[in-house]
Design an enzyme around this catalytic site. Structure first.
Site, PDB file in Angstrom:
ATOM      1  N   LYS A  78      24.375 -66.516  76.886  1.00  0.00           N
ATOM      2  CA  LYS A  78      25.397 -65.478  76.770  1.00  0.00           C
ATOM      3  C   LYS A  78      25.872 -65.392  75.326  1.00  0.00           C
ATOM      4  O   LYS A  78      26.123 -66.422  74.683  1.00  0.00           O
ATOM      5  CB  LYS A  78      26.570 -65.814  77.705  1.00  0.00           C
ATOM      6  CG  LYS A  78      27.670 -64.748  77.749  1.00  0.00           C
ATOM      7  CD  LYS A  78      28.750 -65.114  78.759  1.00  0.00           C
ATOM      8  CE  LYS A  78      29.833 -64.052  78.841  1.00  0.00           C
ATOM      9  NZ  LYS A  78      30.879 -64.373  79.845  1.00  0.00           N
ATOM     10  N   SER A 159      32.267 -60.731  83.276  1.00  0.00           N
ATOM     11  CA  SER A 159      31.714 -60.324  81.994  1.00  0.00           C
ATOM     12  C   SER A 159      30.281 -60.801  81.757  1.00  0.00           C
ATOM     13  O   SER A 159      29.592 -60.293  80.873  1.00  0.00           O
ATOM     14  CB  SER A 159      32.597 -60.872  80.860  1.00  0.00           C
ATOM     15  OG  SER A 159      32.571 -62.302  80.856  1.00  0.00           O
ATOM     16  N   SER A 183      34.099 -64.312  85.959  1.00  0.00           N
ATOM     17  CA  SER A 183      32.998 -63.743  85.181  1.00  0.00           C
ATOM     18  C   SER A 183      31.656 -64.441  85.337  1.00  0.00           C
ATOM     19  O   SER A 183      30.666 -64.001  84.760  1.00  0.00           O
ATOM     20  CB  SER A 183      33.374 -63.711  83.689  1.00  0.00           C
ATOM     21  OG  SER A 183      34.341 -62.722  83.453  1.00  0.00           O
TER      22      SER A 183
END
Length: 491
Positions: A78, A159, A183
């Site tokens: 990420k 997210s 998330s």
């Protein structure tokens, strides 16, 4: 079987047995990325050359019998984790081409164990969002589609939408992710994969771009529960560079996955039965309860009375901490800069151009609730309610060992269906924020499909630092569900 069809656990065995090389496995994922990423937009940066170099080094170690627990395993990272020498953007224009000179603790530990990094994964800007539509690099598309409406592009959740979409679409064997209010768990549920947010303090936050420091926690997203357990062991551990990191031994999480739930007490919080909850979500929850009862667990009704205050509490605490953390992005120290006539104008123009609408919204909310005259009414009150939410869980643990709840209030929705309504977007976190506010481990496991053929997940919430208990329950749910559906892009 294609190399990308192997689970992480299967790939480890194949690599150890020399049935496939790390280069072959890595190249298969790079080819998949080249084919699908232009559509899905899961990766912001692909580091193909570095990945192949790392794969060759892994092959040499494997040949010498010196491979680590993740030797040769291709992962996506990420783009919130600092990676030395590789651009780290947090999906924001304000970080531009920021290239960290240092490695986050978690990515350093994954490299230590032999992982191969394929690149940096897309996310909501600064991890603020539930759809992965706020990224400065464009939205991520969910690899799943509705059975009766295949042309509507769906969100992957957020997210960590890039992480979940990449794992679901076979563009990585696993991925790092972060969870501030859901998330990891919400995108995992939307994309039909597994994801765990460990206990706050289990994984180091050093080198992870901060959103809300008392809530943020890193964890893995992977194809199944066992793969998450393998990754979490490498990601966990005490770090003196993070003052919130807990000095505690890291268990063998993988050993807990198959141990079963016989004799465990599973709590069902009555407050999670929300008005207007879709019948499919309620039916899946009841099915999950039946699965665990059949596996030997006892089912206990519990009450978490302050749950109804969790979302408003979260959306005071998180923006307040965000407004403080993001004050450093000013056009002076690092990142993008927009010139101004004086320093104040430079700040204003840089932040106006550099931050997207959702980040600006949360900074303003956070600054407001911390301002003179409102601090006591909003921020202090939210912290008091947060303590009550944590106490609810502490009392529940006297009655049960873990909780079972829905992971999300719906299946994945269309990219254009909720974007104009921030409150509707915030409601996506209704089942997940409580675990962050209380610092508890929570895991999403794919457990079924809705009427449109989209994945739905169940959530297991555990006691502090009892990820083993979470993995035991998650493993039992996974075995009972037998979830084997695949998104259309790879079916």
């Amino acid at each position: 079987m294609r190399p990308t069809d192997l689970s992480l656990a299967q790939a480890r065995l194949a690599l150890d047995a020399r049935q496939i090389s790390a280069r072959e496995l890595t190249q298969a994922y790079l080819d998949a990325i080249a084919a699908l990423n232009p559509r899905l937009n899961a990766y912001i940066t692909v580091t193909a050359e570095a990945a192949l170099t790392a794969a060759d080094a892994a092959d040499q170690k494997l040949a010498a019998g010196q491979g680590g627990p993740l030797e040769g395993i291709p992962l996506g990272i990420k783009d919130l984790f600092c990676t030395a020498g590789t651009r780290t953007t947090a999906a924001s224009r304000i970080l531009g081409d920021f290239t960290p000179p240092y490695e986050s603790t978690i990515t350093r530990q994954l490299l230590r164990d032999g992982a191969v990094f394929l690149g940096k994964l897309n996310l909501d800007e600064f991890a603020m969002g539930s759809s992965n539509a706020t990224s400065a690099f464009g939205p991520v598309e969910n690899p799943w589609s509705r059975r009766n409406d295949p042309d509507t592009r769906l969100v992957p959740g957020g997210s960590s939408g890039g992480s979940a979409a990449a794992v679901a679409a076979r563009l990585a064997l696993g991925a790092t992710a972060t969870d501030t209010g859901g998330s990891i768990r919400q995108p995992a549920a939307f994309c039909g994969v597994a994801g765990i947010k460990p206990t706050y303090g289990r994984c180091s936050r050093f080198g992870v771009v901060a959103f809300a420091s008392s809530l943020d926690q890193a964890g893995p997203i992977a194809r199944d529960v066992m793969d998450c357990a393998v990754l979490l062991r490498s990601m966990s551990g005490f770090d003196p560079q993070d003052s919130t990191s807990v000095d505690m031994a890291v268990p063998d999480f993988a050993a807990a996955v198959g141990r079963g739930v016989r004799g465990m007490r599973i709590g069902i919080p009555r407050e999670y039965r929300m008005a207007g909850m879709p019948a499919e979500i309620e039916a899946l929850w009841q099915q999950g309860i039946a699965w665990l009862r059949d596996a030997g667990a006892s089912i206990v009704d519990v009450s978490l009375p302050h749950t109804k205050y969790a979302l408003p509490t979260y959306y005071i605490v998180a923006p307040a901490e965000a407004s403080s953390n993001l004050a450093r992005y000013d056009g002076v120290r690092f990142g993008a800069r927009v010139p101004g006539a004086d320093l104040t104008e430079l700040y204003e123009k840089t932040r106006a151009a550099g931050f997207g609408a959702e980040v600006q919204r949360r900074i303003m909310i956070g600054t407001y609730v911390l301002s003179a005259g409102y601090y006591d009414a909003y921020y202090l009150k939210a912290q008091q309610v947060r303590a009550l939410i944590k106490r609810d869980f502490d009392l529940a643990w006297a009655q049960c060992d873990a909780l079972l709840t829905p992971a999300t209030p719906s299946a994945a929705f269309g990219l254009d269906e909720k974007q104009d309504d921030p409150v509707a977007m915030y409601l996506n976190d209704v089942f997940t924020v409580t675990a962050n506010l209380a610092g508890l481990p929570g895991m999403a496991v794919p457990a079924g499909l809705d009427g449109q053929g989209l994945p739905l997940g169940l959530q297991i919430i555990g006691q502090p630092f009892d990820e083993e208990g979470v993995f035991a329950v998650a493993g039992a749910v996974e075995r009972a569900a037998g979830f084997s559906a695949r998104p259309g892009v790879i079916a």
